[in-house]
Write a protein that holds these residues in place. Structure first.
Motif: not given
Ligand code: ADP
Ligand code: GLC
Length: 629
Positions: A368-370, A521-529, A553-562
């Motif tokens: 977010y700082a960026q 699961a929990l949805l957090v599809p924010s426009r900005f967060e 959200l980007k900094d705290t959730v690493q996408p699951y890699n199948v």
């Protein structure tokens, strides 16, 4: 009734605090306890100058808001009861008014408590060669960090008043800082909506009168205090400004309210004779503090403090026309320039002024700082933020493990930890389905959404794909309040998908905990967060987040890699309903076809460090960096 059972939005509760509250009460009983002096200032007597009233009218943001605000027309404050304080900064009350408790507090804050770094240095083991470096504990680990005093100034704080994540941060961060050798005081408005059980624990610390802006009046400032877990909470009391049911009403009311609050907070520090090393302010409501500090308060004791301003949400800035903000703040003309408060031709922006005057700016995640330095996320302040980027940094939020712990959480149906989470989460799911009148079936994939229902939170995307998500094996639980359009849409879906969709249009802290515990699961599809705390709560409760890759959200959730099985949740990048649906479908696929791998992620998320530990140290280091004397 224990407030934890209550759906009343104002009934905040504490888990770990319960016992401590009693202790705090015992402690404070020894202090001279005066009845909370909510002084009623006399009926309105003085009117604002005509041009200011006209300006207020001209800038009224929306008719509905104005109507609501009209009865509390801000230009009609009460007549002073005591002789007006002539000085801008608050005058101290006569010494005789000092309570013994106050003297003790003043003593405690003496800087002599700092551990002299040089004295400790010789004890540090010598680092002889580079190969030894890794084994030798760092100087930081050996030498106790010097003590710093910090005044947190903000508009909300759990458990007293909370509308979102700011309240969580104002609660959790000071407590961790206190454990990191910081002397922390939290300064808050004493809103009438603070639950009575906390009002009753407050102890009167004093009162004074303060002039405000160009109102020509002197305003009552009471200080009510409550001490808990090493943190002192000082509530600024003034019935005229803080009597509404909700902290935020409309700008017409909120601009005068937070001008008063920001000035009164600094005046209170002078009055209490507790001069912090750092004044740490939060969001636009406290953004005038750094400006006051370098202008009206520069030559008062608190003027020696350095300031940090944290942006929790850049969308809210406190913008109004210049005459009105001048009228209420009393700030000199010199701050109403394009480098500080002024925006456009005739408006003033309180947050922008604070950003210009603060010694450091932080926001609640690195991404977010960026982002806020770009036009997409900068909310028109991107140039200003780029200009000040040298003093800007991102420090990601954490969560309080005392407040958020599925093993001890008084709100959840069945306690659990990593050792039994998989089975016990199923029991929590059945209990939630029962509570909400959903079809009781532990095999259903339950998706939670806990959110303020505003444009920020990506609800347009959710609404667009609800029919596609409802496949007969999926249930959705929404908990939130906010914009009418979202509330109504979710109510509609509840009717359309009876037994499978639950729309809880309410603010209910305890129910939020139960959803974190029960959902898959929990949805957090924010426009900005800026950061987001719900995805952190969710992971800590073994609920996998489905988030948009933005801000925290980007900094705290690493996408699951199948392929590797690594990651914490499911993510998508562009703000696009199709991409959200794809992320939901990826989650479902894993859940329904490879449950063991899903369960591995559940346990990994529960083990992930989302505490304040690391981030609080970064704040502490920032304070030290600012106070190298
Ligand atoms: P924001 O501050 O933008 O609202 P965050 O994710 O930082 O978002 O914080 C939201 C906080 O408020 C979380 O602690 C979440 O559990 C809580 N919350 C949000 N809506 C509700 C609600 N309707 N009832 C109870 N708690 C809620
Ligand atoms: C704001 C942001 C949220 C953040 C919270 C606490 O309300 O919207 O992302 O987590 O503040 O910093």
């Amino acid at each position: 009734m224990d407030p934890i059972d209550s759906p009343d939005p104002q009934s905040f509760y504490q888990y770990s605090l319960k016992g401590r509250l009693v202790m705090a009460r015992k402690k404070t009983e020894t202090q001279s306890k005066k009845e909370p002096a909510v002084k009623k200032t006399a009926a309105a007597a003085e009117e604002a100058p005509a041009e200011v009233k006209a300006a207020v009218k001209a800038a009224e943001p929306a008719e509905a808001a104005v109507e609501a605000a009209e009865p509390a027309e801000p230009a009609a404050p009460a007549k002073k009861k005591a002789p007006a304080a002539k000085k801008t900064a608050a005058k101290k009350a006569p010494a005789a008014k000092k309570t013994p408790a106050k003297k003790a507090a003043a003593k405690k804050s003496a800087p002599a408590e700092e551990a002299p770094a040089e004295a400790a240095a010789p004890e540090a083991p010598a680092v002889e060669n580079s190969s030894a470096v890794e084994e030798v504990p760092t100087m930081q680990a050996i030498v106790p960090q010097p003590r710093r005093s910090v005044a947190f100034i903000g508009s909300e704080c759990h458990p007293f008043v909370k509308t979102g994540g700011l309240g969580d941060v104002m609660y959790a961060l000071p407590r961790v800082l206190a454990s990191l050798n910081c002397d922390v005081r939290v300064i808050l408005p004493r809103y009438a909506c603070i639950p009575k059980k906390y009002q009753d624990l407050m102890v009167y610390r004093g009162e004074f009168y303060m002039d405000l802006g160009r109102t020509g009046r002197s305003y009552y400032v009471g200080i009510m205090e409550y001490v808990c877990d090493g943190v002192v909470y000082d509530f600024i009391d003034n019935e005229e400004f803080f009597s509404s049911g909700n902290p935020y009403v409309s700008l017409v009311d909120d601009i005068p309210k937070y001008c008063f609050f920001s000035k009164a907070a600094l005046a209170a520090l002078n009055y209490l004779d507790w001069i912090p090393d750092i004044v740490h302010c939060h969001d636009w409501q406290a953004a005038l503090v750094p400006v006051y500090l370098r202008t009206l308060f520069q030559d008062t004791p608190v003027g020696r403090a350095r300031s940090v301003l944290t942006i929790h949400n850049l969308r809210f800035q406190g913008i109004y026309n210049i005459p009105t903000i001048k009228y209420w703040s009393g700030l000199p003309d010199s701050v109403f320039n394009m480098g500080a408060l002024k925006v456009g031709h005739e408006d003033a922006n309180m947050l922008k002024g604070g950003l210009a005057y603060a010694d450091r700016i932080t926001t609640v995640s690195g991404t977010y700082a960026q982002e806020i330095q770009t036009s997409e996320y900068g909310e028109t302040l991107e140039n200003h933020l780029r200009y000040h980027s040298g003093k800007l940094r991102g420090i990601v939020n954490g969560i309080d493990y005392g407040m958020w712990n599925p093993k001890t959480d008084a709100a959840v149906a069945v306690h659990y930890d990593a050792s039994d989470a998989i089975g016990k989460k199923r029991e929590n799911k059945l209990a939630l389905q029962e509570e909400l009148g959903l079809v009781k079936d532990e095999g259903k994939f339950v998706i939670g959404l806990i959110s303020r229902l505003t444009n920020q939170k990506g609800l347009d995307l959710v609404n667009a794909i609800v029919p596609q998500m409802m496949d007969g094996n999926t249930q959705i639980v929404v908990l939130g309040t906010g914009d009418r359009q979202y509330e109504d849409t979710f109510r509609y879906y509840e009717g359309a998908y009876s037994g499978m969709f639950s729309a809880c249009i309410q603010y209910d802290e305890a129910r939020a905990h139960r959803i974190y515990a029960a959902a898959d699961a929990l949805l957090v599809p924010s426009r900005f967060e800026p950061c987001g705390l719900t995805q952190l709560n969710a992971m800590h409760y073994g609920t996998l987040p489905i988030v948009r890759e933005t801000g925290g959200l980007k900094d705290t959730v690493q996408p699951y890699n199948v392929f590797t099985g690594e990651g914490n949740g499911f993510t998508f990048d562009r703000y696009d309903a199709g991409l959200l649906l794809d992320a939901v479908n990826r989650a479902k696929t894993l859940y329904f076809t490879e449950r063991e791998r899903w369960d591995e992620v559940v346990l990994r998320d529960m083990a992930k460090d989302v505490s304040w530990e690391n981030s609080a140290k970064q704040y502490r280091d920032l304070y030290l960096e600012l106070t190298q004397w």
